[in-house]
Design a protein around this motif. Structure first.
Motif, short mmCIF file in Angstrom:
data_model
loop_
_atom_site.label_atom_id
_atom_site.label_comp_id
_atom_site.label_asym_id
_atom_site.label_seq_id
_atom_site.Cartn_x
_atom_site.Cartn_y
_atom_site.Cartn_z
N GLN A 210 0.84 -1.18 0.00
CA GLN A 210 0.00 0.00 0.00
C GLN A 210 0.88 1.23 0.00
OE1 GLN A 210 -2.48 1.65 2.99
NE2 GLN A 210 -1.44 0.66 4.69
N TRP A 211 0.34 2.32 -0.50
CA TRP A 211 1.01 3.61 -0.49
C TRP A 211 1.43 3.92 0.94
CZ3 TRP A 211 2.50 7.04 -4.20
CH2 TRP A 211 2.75 8.35 -3.81
N ARG A 212 2.68 4.36 1.12
CA ARG A 212 3.22 4.51 2.47
C ARG A 212 3.12 5.92 3.04
NH1 ARG A 212 9.05 2.64 0.98
NH2 ARG A 212 8.37 3.81 -0.84
N GLY A 213 2.55 6.83 2.27
CA GLY A 213 2.54 8.24 2.71
C GLY A 213 3.65 8.99 2.04
N THR B 71 2.39 9.84 10.21
CA THR B 71 1.69 9.76 8.92
C THR B 71 0.33 9.10 9.05
OG1 THR B 71 1.82 8.91 6.64
CG2 THR B 71 2.82 7.55 8.35
N LEU B 72 -0.59 9.49 8.18
CA LEU B 72 -1.86 8.78 7.98
C LEU B 72 -1.89 8.21 6.55
CD1 LEU B 72 -4.23 11.34 9.76
CD2 LEU B 72 -3.94 8.95 10.46
N GLY C 204 -9.18 15.71 -2.33
CA GLY C 204 -10.17 15.35 -1.32
C GLY C 204 -10.06 13.90 -0.89
N ALA C 205 -9.27 13.11 -1.63
CA ALA C 205 -9.08 11.70 -1.29
C ALA C 205 -8.00 11.50 -0.22
CB ALA C 205 -8.73 10.91 -2.54
N ASN C 206 -7.44 12.56 0.29
CA ASN C 206 -6.48 12.44 1.39
C ASN C 206 -7.18 12.05 2.70
OD1 ASN C 206 -3.59 13.09 0.75
ND2 ASN C 206 -4.59 14.80 -0.31
N PRO C 207 -6.41 11.58 3.69
CA PRO C 207 -7.04 11.05 4.92
C PRO C 207 -8.02 12.00 5.61
CG PRO C 207 -4.71 10.51 4.90
CD PRO C 207 -4.96 11.36 3.70
N THR C 208 -7.73 13.28 5.69
CA THR C 208 -8.71 14.18 6.32
C THR C 208 -9.50 14.96 5.28
OG1 THR C 208 -7.43 16.23 6.67
CG2 THR C 208 -7.09 14.45 8.27
N THR D 171 1.76 16.15 7.52
CA THR D 171 2.61 15.03 7.91
C THR D 171 4.04 15.52 8.14
OG1 THR D 171 3.35 12.77 7.37
CG2 THR D 171 3.06 14.25 5.51
N MET D 172 4.48 16.46 7.31
CA MET D 172 5.82 17.05 7.48
C MET D 172 5.88 17.95 8.72
SD MET D 172 8.32 16.15 5.53
CE MET D 172 9.32 17.41 6.33
N ALA D 173 4.89 18.81 8.87
CA ALA D 173 4.93 19.79 9.97
C ALA D 173 4.84 19.10 11.33
CB ALA D 173 3.79 20.80 9.81
N ILE D 174 3.99 18.10 11.45
CA ILE D 174 3.85 17.43 12.74
C ILE D 174 5.04 16.50 13.00
CG2 ILE D 174 2.39 15.89 14.13
CD1 ILE D 174 1.03 18.55 13.79
#
Ligand code: F0G
Length: 351
Positions: free
Chosen positions: A3-6, A25-26, A53-57, A66-69
């Motif tokens: 699966q796509w890893r982020g 990551t999500l 819009g297909a991203n996790p949130t 994902t980078m900032a956090i």
């Protein structure tokens, strides 16, 4: 099975992370690039939609978040803060949960879509509704992060841009080269900055042979870049891009000028027309701000600015479920029927 890893794992060599970076990551990114049949016919071009819009949130913000956090975690931050028109706060809230951090969000009172508020709430963010607009919220968030132990995760944080540039990588990886034109909605102007960075990096590295022209569209009531001056009281139904003083203004101008593109405006009416076209004719449900890219492409085509035969990518930035009010508004009420096939068939026009 794979699966796509982020985006951090998929593009690790092009992002500011090390082997010891604690990746939060999500599995964001890897979003669909969907051929747009009706838009292609209308423009005589090959038009694709990058469906963020297909991203996790449900928005492109997850690429930057994902980078900032991850970076905040690496630096030992225990709390993060952002100003937001809704999507950044939804994303920050979710990624903060993954990282075990406190998330504070500042939103303009009464001007964020219901779904986005619901996301921040359900992820347990500390929400302050500010009696002001997004620009006021950002000023406040910057001040708080300067003076208190809380990390700022708005796109003025450069690692946000690093994450978001991966959308351009994905497009080149899918198409085999950069498109001729890339069309985006513009609010705080972080995303157009990020795409341009991604495209120029891939071209400099020889992965792509060229860069696209960048076309950005603001909402008419919130079009400071088009006007060349700060808009004090921005307005538009596309609340995500209701911004009067974009933080990345100068970078957006650079993207426009270096790419040979332009930044124009579209009216709320044009945005809503594109919003309904996307849903009813392409099968892609986006939030109103996202439709500004498509509204802009259609406007440019009507003005004769779109030569046929080009390859065009429009980013649609957020999921339609974020702001369902606009889907329901003005639509006919569904009819109620008894549990009876004959009546149902008749009402459906089948009989
Ligand atoms: N589309 C959507 C759905 C957005 O949420 C935003 C920005 C934009 C487009 C514009 O992107 O700011 O990089 O030019 N939303 C921010 C937020 C401001 O707080 O969620 P930009």
């Amino acid at each position: 099975t794979h699966q796509w890893r982020g985006i951090i794992e998929e593009y690790r060599d092009r992002l500011p992370v090390s082997d010891s970076t604690p990746v939060v990551t999500l599995r964001e990114g890897g979003t669909p690039l969907v051929p747009a049949q009706v838009l292609s016919e209308r423009t005589g071009c090959e038009v694709h939609l990058k469906v963020e819009g297909a991203n996790p949130t449900g928005s492109f913000k997850d690429r930057g978040m994902t980078m900032a956090i991850t970076r905040a975690k690496e630096e030992g931050a225990q709390a993060v803060i952002c100003a937001s028109t809704g999507n950044t706060s939804a994303s920050a809230a979710a990624y903060a949960v993954r990282a075990g951090m406190v998330c504070a969000v500042l939103v303009p009172q009464g001007k964020i879509a219901l779904g986005k508020m619901g996301q921040a709430l359900v992820h347990g963010a500390k929400i302050l509704q500010v009696d002001g607009n997004f620009d006021d919220c950002l000023t406040l968030a910057r001040g708080l992060s300067d003076n208190y132990p809380v990390a700022l995760v708005n796109s003025v944080n450069p690692v946000r841009i690093e994450g978001q540039k991966t959308a351009a990588f994905e497009i080149v990886d899918m198409l085999g080269d950069a498109p001729d034109i890339h069309v985006l909605p513009v609010g705080n102007a972080g995303n157009i900055t990020a795409y341009w960075k991604g495209y120029t990096e891939y071209a400099a590295g020889g992965v792509a042979t060229r860069t696209p022209r960048m076309w950005g569209f603001q909402a008419s009531g919130s079009a400071p870049i088009v006007r060349g001056e700060v808009v004090k009281d921005p307005s538009t139904i596309a609340t995500a891009i209701r911004i009067g003083n974009p933080a990345s203004w100068q970078y957006a101008l650079a993207a426009r000028d270096e790419s040979g593109g332009f930044i124009d405006e579209v009216t709320d009416r044009e945005i809503l027309r594109a919003y309904r076209l996307l849903a009813s004719q392409e099968g892609v449900f986006v939030e109103p701000a996202s439709a500004a890219s498509v509204a802009g492409l259609l406007k440019a085509a009507e003005q004769g600015k779109v030569d046929p035969g080009q390859r065009i990518v429009c980013t649609v930035t957020g999921n339609g479920l974020k702001d369902p009010d606009w889907a329901v508004a003005g639509a006919p009420q569904p009819v109620t029927v008894p549990v009876d096939a004959a009546t149902a068939a008749e009402r459906l026009g089948l009989a």
